[in-house]
Scaffold this active site. Structure first.
Site, PDB file in Angstrom:
ATOM      1  N   ASP A 131      53.335  48.482  39.557  1.00  0.00           N
ATOM      2  CA  ASP A 131      52.539  47.960  38.442  1.00  0.00           C
ATOM      3  C   ASP A 131      51.710  49.063  37.802  1.00  0.00           C
ATOM      4  O   ASP A 131      50.551  48.870  37.447  1.00  0.00           O
ATOM      5  CB  ASP A 131      51.633  46.822  38.915  1.00  0.00           C
ATOM      6  CG  ASP A 131      51.090  45.998  37.740  1.00  0.00           C
ATOM      7  OD1 ASP A 131      51.729  46.020  36.666  1.00  0.00           O
ATOM      8  OD2 ASP A 131      50.049  45.347  37.893  1.00  0.00           O
ATOM      9  N   LYS A 180      36.666  43.828  46.794  1.00  0.00           N
ATOM     10  CA  LYS A 180      37.627  42.867  46.255  1.00  0.00           C
ATOM     11  C   LYS A 180      37.777  41.717  47.238  1.00  0.00           C
ATOM     12  O   LYS A 180      37.976  41.913  48.433  1.00  0.00           O
ATOM     13  CB  LYS A 180      38.985  43.519  46.014  1.00  0.00           C
ATOM     14  CG  LYS A 180      39.996  42.569  45.372  1.00  0.00           C
ATOM     15  CD  LYS A 180      41.239  43.292  44.882  1.00  0.00           C
ATOM     16  CE  LYS A 180      42.174  42.348  44.181  1.00  0.00           C
ATOM     17  NZ  LYS A 180      43.382  43.025  43.649  1.00  0.00           N
ATOM     18  N   MET A 192      44.218  36.206  41.781  1.00  0.00           N
ATOM     19  CA  MET A 192      43.727  35.565  42.995  1.00  0.00           C
ATOM     20  C   MET A 192      42.542  36.311  43.589  1.00  0.00           C
ATOM     21  O   MET A 192      42.179  36.078  44.729  1.00  0.00           O
ATOM     22  CB  MET A 192      44.853  35.480  44.032  1.00  0.00           C
ATOM     23  CG  MET A 192      45.929  34.465  43.690  1.00  0.00           C
ATOM     24  SD  MET A 192      45.300  32.777  43.587  1.00  0.00           S
ATOM     25  CE  MET A 192      44.852  32.493  45.289  1.00  0.00           C
ATOM     26  N   GLY A 207      40.994  38.889  38.721  1.00  0.00           N
ATOM     27  CA  GLY A 207      42.444  38.895  38.661  1.00  0.00           C
ATOM     28  C   GLY A 207      43.011  37.539  38.976  1.00  0.00           C
ATOM     29  O   GLY A 207      42.303  36.534  39.007  1.00  0.00           O
TER      30      GLY A 207
END
Length: 939
Positions: free
Chosen positions: A267, A168, A150, A148
């Site tokens: 989102d 992540k 960052m 993604g």
């Protein structure tokens, strides 16, 4: 601050977030100066957007910006090299799909933050050879599965719990190129995502297991989902009605659970909803969660309220589909309480354009629960149709569509969609938040009602609501159409009243018939008056009026046709019925539908003749018959001169008789003058100049009588003077063609200009008259150029005056192409006058000005420029004039180039009007000039 914009290599370096892999120069790192420049330079931002291709691609994937370069990050954090091969032909190991789609498409917040462009390219990559075993704290990294803005996502094994997880990590390589403030913002967002997801405990939300930091690298681990995203599934084909309803009901309950815990997702989109095959034989409370990996089964539904036959997870037992959806990626989540921090600022736009709500598209700080409900509706729309509600070539245009436009109804894209499911989708997609579902749970409940075959609570948008939305999108047309709308309401109301009376008073049939015929007469008069106003020539010179005018005339045409379907039984209404048929033909003519107009006028004449046979003493029917013939003649004047002449003669003969029989009747006198004028134009066209002059003079005398009548109103006098000026200009055009009649032509033009000035004294704001006056000044200036040298200064004065008038009209109404054309024509006349006065430099400048104006027309009105023969002919005259000036300076080669272009333009004009004698004459002049120039070059 950088003085100049950077080159594309620098921009690509900024996008990649790393220096050139082939360079050892530390100066290759993107500098703060570069980042600051891009942040303030709109041109560079547009170049970055094109380079990054931030729009949604056909395969719904953001392409790598690194090509086949190895991604060798991180080494320090792990203590060993975990490079990944980005070669698409690497070992064909089946990729893990957890969240791969979640990171395929950057959110708008990521694309707007140019200083933190993601280094994309590791998503769905394969390891070299066997799977890597990399140590990262309590985790063993197996392979990368997502990337993604960052963060990177790895499939990993948590050693202490001995389970497969998705890990992540925030990317220190990206953080290192940011300012401390921007780096802290991204850290805050990363922590916020982990905190937001960790607060949720639901069967259909990806579970967070652990949050921490290893050697300065932030991370969190979460449930590993071995399955595709909704986006990947829909790429193959839209999802079947009941299957998508069952999936989205579960997703909606999960989102409602987040809302109940004070979290907005912000989102939601198909890429962020993951699917896992379930091994449950049916959806029941006793079923256990199992898969090929280890999962945490200790999850609970949104509440414990019984929703029979739907279980506490919000799952419809009747819809026994084998997959389970999971909501993932809370990277843009926002707390509605003070539980976690939010980095959203007023005016910031965050999210994925195609799936964000109108209020979110304008300002992310305005997001509410209703915004997530809109995104659920957009996702539902995508699953049903295979495309999002809005998607354009750029993110900015997509946002504009989200804010301003309504989506195409799903069933127009996929007829297999059930009507109830479409209604649910469109309610969730309402522009106004108050018209969406009150909560995500209500959306889920309606989806489950659909699955159970029960009536849904949502209702489709009615005609009134659709009309209101249309008016909001088209305020100009809507306001102009209000008269027609009121008339339609009047028609509907009176029709309803008439129908009620007919039912109540069956025995009073004759009275009801009289009422209906009276209504016919009143309606016809109202429509006639309205069309007369909207059909006015002056409306052609109102911004955006051409479209509105056509729309209104089409509406009126429809009404006329409806009124003409039933012929009245009362003979007194026959003339009005015939008048209706005539207006249908006239509307076709006003709409530019020549063939339809010709057929309609012929039909009108046939109807009138049958009515005259039944009522031979009806003068109005005869006047209408004459009027129909003359209008049919005008329709045929350019394309079929012989047939047009016959209809003009038939109509004029009867009009002359009626005028002599009723000399005080203003209408008969005016109609006769207009027929004489139009017949004069036809005779000029066919070369019968003497007879044409007789007709023009007769029309002028009749119009003088009308304009000098002291009893008429100011508006009528102004109209008569305008008609008089038109006939005088037409006479001037004719007299110019006759030998030794130039002075007579000049007098006729000057009288026309005087009369047009008088109309402006009576009606100073009439733009149509201002336009006609400027055109007349140009024509008179061109005429004066053919006289003695002393008149060339006066010709220049008229051309300059006309240019000033057109410039004022263009300033007030830039959207009207004919103003631009005539302005260029006036500049051409001024250039010709300057050339004949020996002022070559000024002449060249004015010719160039005229060409520039035509260039503006080509850019702004391409259809008008391409189809209008006069535009191509004027360009030819301008190019010929420039060629003439070069020839006067002895530059024969340049003169040849320009005259060749002039010939090409005149030929292009003739292709569009093959029978136009004026264009043919211009072409012959250019050919003669070209011959002279060629002879000079050959000497």
């Amino acid at each position: 601050m950088m003085a100049d914009c950077p080159n594309e290599d620098s921009l690509r370096l900024l996008l990649g977030g790393n220096r050139d892999p082939a360079s050892d120069d530390p100066s290759d790192d993107p500098s703060d100066e570069l980042i600051e420049h891009v942040g303030e330079c709109e041109a560079c931002q547009e170049r970055l957007e094109r380079l990054a291709d931030v729009g949604v691609a056909e395969d719904d994937r953001l392409e790598t910006l690194l090509g086949d370069v190895d991604l060798a990050w991180p080494t320090d954090a792990f203590g060993k090299d975990l490079s990944f091969d980005l070669d698409p032909l690497a070992e064909q190991t089946k990729p893990d799909r957890f969240q791969a789609d979640c990171y395929d498409e950057p959110t708008l917040a990521q694309t707007q933050d140019m200083s933190s462009r993601p280094t994309v390219g590791a998503a769905k990559s394969k390891p070299k050879g066997d799977a890597f075993v990399g140590e990262f704290g309590d985790y063993e990294l197996l392979r990368q599965i997502g990337a993604g803005g960052m963060g990177l996502v790895f499939k990993a094994r948590q050693k202490s719990a001995n389970r497969i997880v998705a890990l992540k990590l925030i990317r220190p390589d990206q953080l290192s190129i940011l300012t401390p403030e921007r780096a802290e913002t991204w850290k805050k967002r990363f922590r916020a995502e982990a905190q937001a997801a960790a607060r949720l405990d639901h069967d259909h939300v990806v579970t967070i297991y652990d949050v921490g930091e290893v050697d300065g690298t932030l991370y969190f681990s979460m449930q590993f989902i071995d399955g595709p995203s909704l986006s990947s599934v829909v790429q193959k084909s839209p999802i079947e009605n009941r299957r998508v309803a069952a999936l989205m009901a579960k997703v909606a309950f999960a989102v409602d659970h987040a809302h109940q815990n004070g979290i907005l997702h912000r989102d939601l989109k198909p890429q962020n909803i993951l699917l896992r095959e379930s091994r449950e034989s049916s959806f029941s409370d006793a079923a256990t969660v199992a898969s090929s990996h280890t999962f945490d089964p200790g999850l609970h539904g949104r509440d414990s309220v019984a929703r029979s036959p739907t279980d506490r997870r919000g799952v419809d037992r009747a819809a026994d589909f084998s997959e389970r959806p999971y909501v993932a990626d809370f990277g843009l989540a926002k707390a509605t309480d003070e539980g976690i921090a939010s980095s959203t600022h007023t005016g910031e736009v965050m999210g994925s354009p195609s799936f964000m709500s109108p209020e979110q598209a304008q300002d992310a700080s305005r997001c509410t629960k209703s915004s997530d409900i809109y995104s659920l509706g957009a996702t539902l729309y995508f699953c049903l149709t295979g495309r999002p509600p809005f998607r354009s070539a750029s993110a900015i245009e997509t946002l504009r569509q989200v804010i301003d436009e309504d989506p195409v109804e799903p069933r127009e894209l996929n007829r297999a969609i059930d009507a109830d499911l479409q209604t649910i989708t469109l309610k969730a997609l309402s522009k106004e938040p108050s018209k969406r579902y009150p909560s995500a749970a209500d959306l889920a409940d309606d989806l489950n009602r659909y699955l159970r075959g029960e009536p849904i609570l949502a209702r489709p948008v009615g005609r009134i609501e659709r009309s209101i939305r249309w008016c909001r999108r088209n305020p100009v047309v809507a306001s102009l159409a209000s008269g027609i709308a009121l008339l339609l309401i009047l028609v509907a109301t009176i029709s309803l009243l008439s129908s009620m009376r007919l039912r109540q008073h069956v025995r009073r049939e004759s009275e009801a018939r009289a009422e209906a015929e009276e209504f016919f007469s009143v309606s016809l008069n109202v429509i006639h008056d309205m069309v007369t106003s909207y059909a006015s020539d002056s409306l052609e010179h109102v911004p955006q009026m051409q479209t509105a005018r056509r729309d209104l005339l089409l509406r009126a045409l429809s009404l006329y046709k409806r009124l003409s379907q039933s012929r009245p039984s009362n003979p007194q209404l026959w003339s009005q019925y015939a008048r209706t048929r005539y207006r249908i033909a006239l509307l076709h003519s006003l709409l530019g539908e020549t063939q339809q107009a010709e057929n309609a006028f012929a039909d009108t004449i046939e109807v009138l003749e049958s009515l005259i046979d039944e009522s031979p003493g009806d003068i109005e029917l005869k006047a209408q018959w004459a009027r129909s013939h003359t209008m049919l003649g005008e329709t045929l004047r350019i394309t079929a001169a012989d047939d047009a002449r016959k209809h003009f003669d038939l109509g004029l003969a009867l009009q002359t008789k009626l005028h002599r029989q009723f000399p005080a009747n203003t209408d008969y006198k005016l109609e006769r003058s207009r027929t004489l004028n139009n017949l004069g134009l036809l005779l000029t066209q066919t070369g019968e100049f003497s007879l044409a002059e007789v007709n023009f003079n007769a029309a002028i005398e009749l119009l003088k009588e009308l304009a000098e009548d002291g009893s008429i109103q100011v508006e009528d006098r102004s109209s008569f003077l305008a008609d008089l000026a038109r006939s005088q200009i037409n006479l001037g055009v004719l007299l110019r063609k006759l030998p030794d009649r130039v002075k007579d032509a000049r007098r006729s033009y000057m009288r026309a200009i005087k009369n047009l000035e008088s109309t402006l004294t009576l009606q100073p704001d009439n733009r149509d008259r201002q336009f006609r006056l400027a055109v007349a000044e140009v024509d008179l200036g061109n005429l004066l150029l053919t006289e003695s040298d002393g008149e060339k200064e006066l010709a220049l004065t008229y051309a300059n005056d006309a240019s000033d008038r057109f410039a004022k009209l263009i300033d007030e109404f830039p959207g009207i192409p004919i103003y631009h054309y005539e302005s260029a024509n006036a500049a051409n006349s001024a250039a010709g006058a300057l050339a004949m006065l020996g002022r070559r430099q000024q002449s060249m400048s004015r010719f160039q000005t005229a060409i520039d104006r035509l260039k503006i027309m080509t850019d702004e009105f391409p259809e008008f420029t391409e189809t209008e023969a006069r535009v191509h002919s004027l360009r030819g005259r301008l190019l010929g004039g420039i060629g003439f000036l070069h020839s006067q300076q002895g530059d024969w080669e340049t003169a040849k180039e320009f005259v060749d272009q002039a010939i090409a333009s005149q030929r292009a004009a003739l292709l569009r009007q093959p029978k136009n004698p004026e264009i043919q004459e211009f072409l012959e002049q250019h050919l003669g000039f070209e011959k002279s120039v060629s002879e000079r070059l050959n000497d």
